[in-house]
Each structure stands twice: as structure tokens, then as C-alpha cells.
Design a protein around this motif. Sequence first.
Motif, short mmCIF file in Angstrom:
data_model
loop_
_atom_site.label_atom_id
_atom_site.label_comp_id
_atom_site.label_asym_id
_atom_site.label_seq_id
_atom_site.Cartn_x
_atom_site.Cartn_y
_atom_site.Cartn_z
N ARG A 1 45.05 -58.45 -73.78
CA ARG A 1 46.15 -59.40 -74.42
C ARG A 1 46.48 -60.44 -73.36
N GLU A 2 46.81 -59.94 -71.93
CA GLU A 2 46.98 -60.92 -70.96
C GLU A 2 45.77 -61.68 -70.66
N LEU A 3 44.72 -60.97 -70.56
CA LEU A 3 43.50 -61.94 -70.30
C LEU A 3 43.14 -63.00 -71.32
N LYS B 1 37.87 -69.75 -61.84
CA LYS B 1 38.22 -69.05 -62.93
C LYS B 1 37.45 -67.97 -63.89
N TRP B 2 36.10 -67.83 -63.39
CA TRP B 2 35.11 -67.22 -64.12
C TRP B 2 35.49 -65.65 -64.25
N ASP B 3 36.25 -65.10 -63.08
CA ASP B 3 36.52 -63.72 -63.12
C ASP B 3 37.48 -63.29 -64.25
N GLN C 1 36.66 -60.04 -66.26
CA GLN C 1 37.32 -58.98 -66.48
C GLN C 1 37.89 -58.60 -68.00
N LEU C 2 37.76 -59.85 -68.74
CA LEU C 2 38.07 -59.64 -70.13
C LEU C 2 36.59 -58.79 -70.69
N ALA C 3 35.60 -59.12 -70.38
CA ALA C 3 34.36 -58.34 -70.89
C ALA C 3 34.47 -56.88 -70.45
N LEU C 4 34.75 -56.68 -69.08
CA LEU C 4 35.01 -55.43 -68.79
C LEU C 4 35.96 -54.61 -69.30
N VAL C 5 37.15 -55.20 -69.87
CA VAL C 5 38.02 -54.52 -70.49
C VAL C 5 37.64 -54.13 -71.77
N GLU D 1 30.76 -61.41 -76.06
CA GLU D 1 31.34 -62.83 -76.12
C GLU D 1 31.81 -63.28 -75.14
N ALA D 2 32.76 -62.41 -74.32
CA ALA D 2 33.46 -62.85 -73.06
C ALA D 2 32.36 -63.13 -72.16
N SER D 3 31.56 -62.30 -72.03
CA SER D 3 30.20 -62.44 -70.88
C SER D 3 29.63 -63.72 -71.28
#
Length: 853
Positions: A350-352, A379-381, A385-389, A401-403
Motif C-alpha cells: 500500500r505504501e509503495l 526512483k526506479w527502486d 520493491q513493489l514487484a518484489l512485494v 506489471e510493476a516490473s
Amino acid sequence: IGDTRGVAADHNNLGLLAQTVGDPDEARRQFEAALELNRHDGRDEVAATNLVNLAGLAASTGDFARAEGLYHDALATWRAREQWADAADALHGLGQLELRRGDYPAARAALLEALSIYDRTGPLADALAVRRELAGALAASGELQGALDQLRRTQRIADSARAPPGVRGGIVLARADLAVQLNTFAEADRLYALAELLYRQAADPEGEAEARQGRGLLLLAGDDRARAQTLLASALRTELAAGNQRAAALTRLSLGQVAQDRGDTVAARRLLAQASADLERLGDPVGAAAALGERAGLEAGAGLTAAAESLYQAGLNRLGHHIAPEIAWRLHDGLALVRRAQGREDEAARELRAAIGDIERPRRSLALAERRSAFLADKWDVYAQLALVEHTRGRPGAAFEASERLRAREMLELLPRGRISAPSDTAAELLAREQDLRRRIAELTRDAEGAPAEADAVRGPNAAGSGQTTREALGRAQDAYTELLLEMRERTPQDARLVAPEPATWQEVARRLAPDQIFLEYLVSDSGSIAFAVARDTIRVLDLGVRHRDLARLVEFARGTLQSRGSPRPDSLWRGPFRQLYRYLIAPIDEAGLLTGKTRLILVPHAELHYLPFAALLDGAGREQFLIERYEIAVTPSASVWLALGDRPAGHAATGALALAPRPDLLPASRREVAAVGRLGGADVRVLTGSAATETAFRREAPERRVLHLATYGVLNKQNPLFSYVDLAADGAGDGRLEVHEVFGLHLAADLVVLSACQTGLGAGALGDVPAGDDWVGLTRAFLHAGAANVVATLWPVDDWATATLMERFYKDHAPGADPARALATAQRALLAAPATSHPFYWAGFVVVERAP
């Protein structure tokens, strides 16, 4: 009454003097005494001036409510008497107050009203100051394009009016601050240095200190901590001496970052806490929120997640309703990382997503894809991070999609970069600047770049220079030319603002795959690395068990073992790292059974993996095999780009082939190579060698050709990739350097472009130059954007004779319209089978960048 008028004026002047020397209490007493006398004697319009002085004093100490009331009282008086010039002063002060307390919409409204008056009545210096502050309000609220346009207009007005140095210094400083926000650091560095010079000419030490603070932050971003600390400490001393408490607090914030980077957590905590308290006391909610975020980052780095979470949350609470995306995204991102460390994956996601929302707001405001790409560079990380989460949460589609959102966005949105027509009101100015810059670049290039040595059998040097001063001057000129191209396009009405296309879904990719194909998209991060494996009916996400920094080191080592000064190493040191890379990148997918029955890999690398010759990865199990022995291999910048290129409407019909070998004297095998293209047959095959293989001939014939082959030197410009080029013959109409920015302006209909030269597949020259978000410009992407369907390019300086052999075999299997990845795989296997060229140096550096079928 006459006596009291003079006494009131004396009180006001004494108040101004006390304010100048940093005694706010005495200044307040004097202004209040003047106000009382002027009101007693009915001099309301003069009393309004005292009100404005008191308001400015209240604002400087953070008493914004009192300041706002005083400004409005003065404004009411001057509006009633239609004293518009004085009303503009009050509106200007009110706008500055709203800027300080982070109400950017209110600041914008007040400043616009003040500007409408100053533009009619003057003075010019005040109008320019308001324009500069209006740009600041726009930038802080995420309207980056509006800020850029406003500052550009302000600069033009100041230059044409020959404004004094202090006024121009303020404008240049604002442009430098915006350049930092846009991640154009070379431009920012140049502007900060210019601002410092202008303020020095104006004898304005406070302005000089602000410029030094900006330069210090740039040095900190470049890990030059010692010089950063020196500049920031100097700026702080000046700000404290001048009584500029807010500027001093912000500089302390920066010094806290220096101390943190240096590992001095005690000093960092002290500086950050003092900055936070000062900004809170001064009523600066946005600055206070930023300081809380820095303190939180310090605690998170020390493993104190509970303290970090509390501080991040406090920062978000302090920000409240204020629209400040540059601060908000960092707070949400930091809080997400803390919650992820605590195992609270849903809250982290949610925060990401909130952080990405704050990033996208200013990004969407930018008119040009290049600007948007640069803005995302730091800002790419968040997307990674969203993709990993999402992977951890068991949501592979959301992770994919995040990737996709972090990759090659520029390629999807980019408009042609070539020469364009400027708007009629500025055409003469802009085109004259362009011509001057091109002449200057040509002169410096001739001085800085020597011809390749005759004995060099490797196709292409880096852009190098004979002297450091000349190289630096050339770099500055190329930076200026790049900025000019952007300005010309931003000021061209037909370049309407684009809405970024939605990223591809894995289902869209799957529908375009044949049964024997698999699509592998890599995502590397220091929090972990994953691979998305997409087949016709499924997506799997696999943990690779390696972190970004380790992969980067291994890729660099592997490349180093393959080549030494342009020739292959005689030993087999390269086998170890290529086996290890196979175990990291391919083995997890193979062990999951996902490669069974597959003959073709379509790869989307990430970060340093763009530099990796996947064809040379070595399966150490059983009989050792290179990856190219088992599979045909193609690469693409992203799934979204792969699909978009495949869906691009067909251009005009193209026929035949064009092959150029402009340096057969220095690259004797290149003549043999283009002869192989000539054997494709048909009357439409044209082969040009030596002095006939000119840039002019290429420009004339390339748009109508189905196959384009360039066998020549490639020159990689690490610092200014728009000026990387392939080397053709010069004539009276062209300098022979077909540069990246020129390729973007071509209109091609080629099925295939072969760049048989040095490092044509790269956008930068060293692993440290790889943009983490994968958005950089280079020859491959330029040709794809110009209309090419498929591009064969190289990852390092390739051998002349081995390349000719490989290309002869390539064209033996590649008829027009055939599959270039299949032909390249056959050619690479042939060189691998021959003892003289079996070393991966000779064949593994060639890659095919392809579109979806």
C-alpha cells in the motif's frame, strides 16, 4: 504632524536596519512604533507599508497567522486607494509566506496576481523575482513542466533586459534547483557555478551560500563527501551570520546526510534533530517532514525499525494535506521498506503504491519522454520493491506489471529527436544557437578525437580525447546541444503532452509466443532478484538467490575475462564466472521444468545484465554447453516495447539492401563482409565501400531499403550517448558521423539493421554508467525508434576478421524477411565449432533486438 511623519519614517528605517543586522526583536519594536504614529495621524497608506514590514518579520520567524493578517490588512488599504504597485508588494509577500508554509496553490494564486500588476507597473526586478518564486511553487507541487517553462521565460526576459547580476543569479539558482529535481546533474552543476559567480558580482553573500549549498548536494550525490562537507559548512557559516534561519536549517539537514554517509551516526542524529526542530519552529511543514524522513532513514539503517516507522509516520502526518510529491514519495517509500522488514507485506504494498502515485504526478506533468525518463532515474527502486512485494504476496501478474513500469518507458513514448522546426516567434534565436553549437561541436570533435590506429583490428574506440580540457569543452557543448534539442521540442506546439501507455500484462505477452518460445524478464535489486518466465499459458516468478551488487560485480568480472585490450585472453579464466551466471540466471528456470521443449529465449535484461552476453552462459552439468548451443536468443528492452514494436503500423514498402564499408583500408575484412550482403541477390542490393560509403548516401538510400548493414567503426560516447555514432565517409554535405540524435530523426522501413561495429548495443561504456531504470539512449534504440523492426548490435569491440566470417554465415541463412535470431544463432554456432574462433570473444558479443511477431 510634519514632525511625527519624520519620526515615523526614522522608526521604519531603524527597523529595516535592525532586520538587516539580524535583530528581529528590535526591528519589530521600531516597525510597531512607526505604525502607531502613522495610524494616529491618519496616514493609512504609509501605515500599510509598516504592516508589510511587520508581516515579513513575522513570516521570517514562523508566525504565519499573524503575517497573513498583516498582509491582508495592508492589501485592503492599497486596494481601496487603487495603489496597485503597493498592492503587488503585499501580494508578493503573501505569496512568499504561502510558499514557506507549503500551501503551494495559495502561493501560486497570490504570486500570479502580483505578477499581473508588476508586468504593468514594474519594477522589472520584482516581476522577475515573482516569476522565479512562481516557478518554485509549481515545482514543489509537482508541476515540473510549468516550472521549467516559467523559468525559461524568466531567463529570456532577464537576458533581453540586461537585468543586474543579483536578479539573474536568483533565476539561475532556481533553474539549478529544478535541474536537480529533474536529475540532470551536469546542467545543475553548471548552473550552480554560474549562480555563485553572479551573486559574487552582486556582492550578495547569502545568494552565494545558497549556490554553494546546491553544489554541495551535487557532490554528496556523487559520493564526494569531503568536498560536499566543505561547501556546506561554508554555506552554513554565511547563513548563520546573515540570520537566515531557514536556509541554515536546510543546510544542517544536508550536513546530517554527509555525516550519515560518512558513518558518523552521532553527528548525523544531532544535525538532523536540530534541523528538524528549527524547521518546525519556523513553521515550515514541508521542510520539517523532509527532516523527519531523513531521521527515519538513519534509524532504519541502524536496524531500529520501530523508531524509523514512528518518524516516517510523523513526517507524513506533518505533511498532512500539503501537496509536496517530492517529499511524500520518499516518506511512503521509507515506510514501506520498514514495514516490509517487519513482515507486513500488505501494508508495504500500500505504501509503495502511494509512493508511485506521488512519483507519477510530477512525471506526468513533463511534456517530453526524455524528461520523464531522467526524472525517474533515482526512483526506479520503488517500482522494483513493489514487484518484489507482490511476488511475496503471491500476485505474479501485479509483480510483472510493476516490473514493466520501471523499464524503457522512454522508448514507448519517445518522439523523433532529429532536427525540428522551432516556433515562429523564436525560430531565428533557436536555429542560430543550434548552428553555432553544431559548428562548435564539430571543431572540438576534430581536436579531441583521433583516427583509429591502422593496426587496430577491432571495430571501434571509445570517444576519447587528446586533452582533458578539450574533452571537457566538448562534453559541455554536447550537453548544451542536448538541452537545446529538448527546448526546441518543448517550445514546438505540435509536440503535445503524451499520456504514458499502460504497461503490458503477461497475458498479452503470452498470446504472442509460439509453443517453443519462452519470455524471460529479469529484475535485480539489492533486496533480491527475480525472473518472470512467461509461456503461452502461464507465468512463473522465480527467486534467483543473488543480489544486484553481486550480479553487477560478476558481470563485470565475466566481461573482463573475455577481452583484454580488444583481444581474447588465451586462458579459460572466463569459464568460472559464466558457469556461475548460468547457475544464477538460467538454472532456476531450467530446474523448474520451464525450458522443456523450448528452443527460443526472448530476454528482457535489467541493469548490468544488459551488458551480459547471455549466449556465452555455460551449463556446467554433464557435457558443458553454451546457452546458444541449446537456444536461439533474442533480447528486447521490455515486454511493453516488444509488443509496441510488433504492433507498429507497417511503413512504406521497402526493398533490397544497402551495405556500407567506409574503412576497408583500416578494416580489410569489412569489404568481404559487405560483399556477403551483395550476394543476397537482386538488382536492389547496393554495396558502397571507401569514399562512396558516405553519410549522405546512407541518408538518401536508407529510408527505402529493407536491409541496412554498416560494417565500420562504432564510437561510444559514455558521457553524451546522443553523440555516440557509427563512422561513415565524409563529403561536402556530411561529416561522416551518423550520431544517435540524428538517427532518431530518420524514417526507416527496414526489417533488419545490422550494426557490425563496436559496442553498438550499449548506451554507456562502463557498468557504472548503466541507468538502473533501463532508460538510456543508444544506437540500437535509435534505429528501432526510427522504424527498424530488428537490430543486430554488439556488446564490445568486435574482431574484424571474425566478424566478417560470422556475417557471411549469417547472410547465408538470412533471406529478406527471415528470422534474424535464428540466423545469428546458426552463425554463432559455426564460429564456436571452428577452433580459430571458438573463444566467446569472437561470437558472443552479437545480439538481436527484436519485435513481437
